[in-house]
Design an enzyme around this catalytic site. Structure first.
Site, PDB file in Angstrom:
ATOM      1  N   GLN A 136      29.211  46.280   6.593  1.00 36.31           N
ATOM      2  CA  GLN A 136      30.322  47.103   5.736  1.00 36.31           C
ATOM      3  C   GLN A 136      31.771  46.422   6.001  1.00 36.31           C
ATOM      4  OE1 GLN A 136      33.181  49.306   7.509  1.00 36.31           O
ATOM      5  NE2 GLN A 136      34.252  49.238   5.518  1.00 36.31           N
ATOM      6  N   ARG A 173      49.260  63.011  10.044  1.00 33.76           N
ATOM      7  CA  ARG A 173      48.174  64.084  10.451  1.00 33.76           C
ATOM      8  C   ARG A 173      48.562  65.076  11.192  1.00 33.76           C
ATOM      9  NH1 ARG A 173      45.062  58.406  12.180  1.00 33.76           N
ATOM     10  NH2 ARG A 173      44.009  58.143  10.015  1.00 33.76           N
ATOM     11  N   HIS A 294      34.817  59.656   2.685  1.00 36.74           N
ATOM     12  CA  HIS A 294      35.411  58.918   3.896  1.00 36.74           C
ATOM     13  C   HIS A 294      35.301  59.900   5.157  1.00 36.74           C
ATOM     14  CE1 HIS A 294      36.927  54.887   4.994  1.00 36.74           C
ATOM     15  NE2 HIS A 294      36.695  55.456   6.079  1.00 36.74           N
ATOM     16  N   GLY A 326      29.070  62.762   4.376  1.00 32.05           N
ATOM     17  CA  GLY A 326      30.223  63.364   4.598  1.00 32.05           C
ATOM     18  C   GLY A 326      29.576  65.039   5.057  1.00 32.05           C
ATOM     19  N   GLY A 348      27.918  60.157  10.203  1.00 37.27           N
ATOM     20  CA  GLY A 348      28.742  59.592  11.067  1.00 37.27           C
ATOM     21  C   GLY A 348      29.271  60.172  12.287  1.00 37.27           C
TER      22      GLY A 348
HETATM   23  C1  LIG Z   1      35.894  57.826  13.758  1.00 31.91           C
HETATM   24  C2  LIG Z   1      35.366  57.253  12.286  1.00 31.91           C
HETATM   25  C3  LIG Z   1      35.638  55.872  12.099  1.00 31.91           C
HETATM   26  C4  LIG Z   1      35.159  55.489  10.681  1.00 31.91           C
HETATM   27  N1  LIG Z   1      35.157  54.159  10.439  1.00 31.91           N
HETATM   28  C5  LIG Z   1      34.820  53.816   9.356  1.00 31.91           C
HETATM   29  C6  LIG Z   1      34.584  52.327   9.007  1.00 31.91           C
HETATM   30  O1  LIG Z   1      35.027  51.483   9.797  1.00 31.91           O
HETATM   31  N2  LIG Z   1      33.922  51.993   7.915  1.00 31.91           N
HETATM   32  C7  LIG Z   1      33.586  52.854   6.823  1.00 31.91           C
HETATM   33  O2  LIG Z   1      33.123  52.665   5.736  1.00 31.91           O
HETATM   34  N3  LIG Z   1      33.695  54.199   7.053  1.00 31.91           N
HETATM   35  C8  LIG Z   1      33.938  54.696   8.232  1.00 31.91           C
HETATM   36  N4  LIG Z   1      34.205  56.022   8.557  1.00 31.91           N
HETATM   37  C9  LIG Z   1      33.408  57.060   7.733  1.00 31.91           C
HETATM   38  C10 LIG Z   1      31.824  57.335   7.715  1.00 31.91           C
HETATM   39  O3  LIG Z   1      31.285  55.824   7.634  1.00 31.91           O
HETATM   40  C11 LIG Z   1      31.378  58.308   7.019  1.00 31.91           C
HETATM   41  O4  LIG Z   1      31.905  58.047   5.633  1.00 31.91           O
HETATM   42  C12 LIG Z   1      31.835  59.564   7.449  1.00 31.91           C
HETATM   43  O5  LIG Z   1      32.173  59.753   9.220  1.00 31.91           O
HETATM   44  C13 LIG Z   1      30.670  60.863   7.091  1.00 31.91           C
HETATM   45  O6  LIG Z   1      31.089  61.900   7.407  1.00 31.91           O
HETATM   46  P1  LIG Z   1      30.687  62.658   8.847  1.00 31.91           P
HETATM   47  O7  LIG Z   1      31.441  62.103   9.774  1.00 31.91           O
HETATM   48  O8  LIG Z   1      31.038  64.052   8.409  1.00 31.91           O
HETATM   49  O9  LIG Z   1      29.232  62.309   8.896  1.00 31.91           O
HETATM   50  C14 LIG Z   1      34.695  56.679   9.960  1.00 31.91           C
HETATM   51  C15 LIG Z   1      34.569  57.752  10.117  1.00 31.91           C
HETATM   52  C16 LIG Z   1      34.799  58.289  11.534  1.00 31.91           C
HETATM   53  C17 LIG Z   1      34.613  59.711  11.919  1.00 31.91           C
END
Ligand SMILES: Cc1cc2nc3c(=O)[nH]c(=O)nc-3n(C[C@H](O)[C@H](O)[C@H](O)COP(=O)(O)O)c2cc1C
Length: 412
Positions: A136, A173, A294, A326, A348
């Site tokens: 990514q 936040r 995100h 999400g 995530g």
């Molecule tokens: C702690 C944290 C770090 C994340 N870092 C990235 C990242 O580096 N790149 C990215 O594309 N998305 C990042 N995300 C978003 C996740 O890829 C994803 O879209 C999201 O966690 C999905 O929602 P969920 O946590 O409810 O499953 C991050 C999410 C969290 C919670």
């Protein structure tokens, strides 16, 4: 003499993602847990991502279920054992094995590992696990730097690129952003000691790493290092990203074209929540999109990804692979997303909690919890396969679907 089992010893296996989350909460220092759980600003989108899944209901059959159900699928040209993919996250400080443990779990359970460019482990270490890895990238640095990073990822053996472009650098936040030290040296450790001193198991895990390698956990982004140079600190990497001019659709087409020349493997745009953007992404030549806000970490107030999924999948689902992420916390959430047009979901926080709770086995545990949940939902719906899922298999309340940016409504 028979050995007595310690009755208070905790069974490391957990039966739901909620239990894994509770273990993560107890185990991780508060700033680390706080960074995983929270969303941006007042946390409206992160909450809605989960609440929206709960609004969707079922009307299961009483008789006529299938004895065997198929939960495997094909996404981005890969056969997956289950329609759940590891979403890229920077998992610094959750577990010393970080993304390597997650990748091993993804390989063991037959799915794709999404590796963040902000990850704490190098792309070479992660692909060495044998996991099918998608790298990514954010839009950060100049084009030459991006080409160099794509070339390195391809040389390491990644099999797809995820471009995450939904980030608006929202600050402020309500939950209070955690302190992220510039680097972990002795002074920082002494200063932060009160926040971690009560977290015995977490400290013991990192201490084990220190004893084995002599290295403290470093908060750097090794995948953003210049050729032959040192990895930037997390802040250095974030600064480069913040100061990079935002991409245009021409830039997206360039990135897609460049990745195609370097690697010839799929290109996925993550963060789409409008129909017009989905259509432009198709025009830019992407192979897939992830409908996503995100994880509620971008612009707060963006609707839950599951609410905007169907209108987008209806428009572009026959041209590109549509996935979503999400709020997925259980197998039935996965089934709901598939019924509304996703080919698979990305997770995530769910796997981050599994990782915190029990390392690689904890991530495998989360994937198993989701697999069995998908299977039981299919059984209840009397369907033989995830490929049969349709919107009519759900009870959808009026006004659930949010259609944003339909071209006939778009402003000129
Ligand atoms: C702690 C944290 C770090 C994340 N870092 C990235 C990242 O580096 N790149 C990215 O594309 N998305 C990042 N995300 C978003 C996740 O890829 C994803 O879209 C999201 O966690 C999905 O929602 P969920 O946590 O409810 O499953 C991050 C999410 C969290 C919670």
């Amino acid at each position: 003499m028979t050995k007595l089992e310690n009755p208070w010893k905790q069974n490391p296996w957990f039966e739901s993602v909620a239990v894994a989350q509770e273990r993560a909460r107890k185990r991780l220092p508060q700033p680390v847990y706080g960074a995983l759980v929270a969303g941006s600003e007042r946390g409206q989108s992160v909450a809605d991502n989960q609440a929206a899944f709960a609004e969707l209901g079922w009307a299961p059959h009483v008789v006529g279920q299938h004895a065997k159900r198929e939960i495997a699928t094909t996404v981005f040209g890969h056969d997956l054992a289950l329609p759940v993919i590891i979403s890229p996250t920077g998992v610094q400080a959750v577990h010393p094995d970080g993304e390597v443990a997650v990748a091993r779990a993804a390989a063991a359970r037959g799915t794709i590992m999404g590796l963040s460019n902000f990850a704490s482990k190098s792309v070479e270490e992660v692909t060495a696990t044998g996991a099918t890895t998608f790298f990514q990238m954010y839009w950060t640095g100049d084009r030459d730097t991006m080409v160099q990073r794509m070339t390195r990822a391809h040389a390491a053996g990644v099999q797809g690129l995820i471009a995450t472009l939904d980030w608006s650098f929202s600050i402020g936040r309500d939950w209070g952003s955690p302190e992220i030290p510039e680097k972990v040296d002795l002074r920082t450790m002494v200063r932060m000691a009160p926040k971690v001193a009560t977290k015995g198991r977490w400290m013991w895990q990192f201490g084990k790493q220190f004893r084995a390698t002599g290295r403290l956990p470093d908060l750097t982004a090794p995948n953003l290092a210049p050729p032959g140079g040192d990895a930037p600190t997390f802040f250095g990497a974030y600064y480069e990203w913040m100061t990079t001019p935002p991409p245009t659709w021409d830039d997206v087409a360039w990135m897609r074209e460049t990745w195609d020349q370097i690697s010839g493997t799929p290109f996925v745009l993550k963060g789409v929540c409008r129909i017009d953007d989905a259509l432009r992404a198709v025009d830019a030549g992407v192979d897939g999109i992830s409908v996503s806000n995100h994880g509620g970490n971008n612009l707060d107030g963006t609707p839950a990804a599951i609410r905007v999924l169907k209108p987008i999948a209806d428009r572009v689902g026959d041209q590109v692979d549509v996935v979503m992420d999400g709020g997925v916390r259980r197998g039935s959430d996965v089934v709901k997303a598939l019924a509304l047009g996703a080919r698979a979901v990305l997770i995530g926080r769910a796997y981050l909690w599994g990782l915190a709770a029990n390392g690689q086995a904890g991530v495998e545990n989360v994937l198993d919890v989701l697999s069995s949940g998908i299977d039981s939902a299919l059984r209840g719906l009397a369907l033989p396969s995830v490929s049969e899922l349709r919107p009519e298999h759900l009870i959808v309340p009026d006004g659930f679907h949010v259609e944003v940016g339909a071209p006939d409504r778009a402003r000129p």
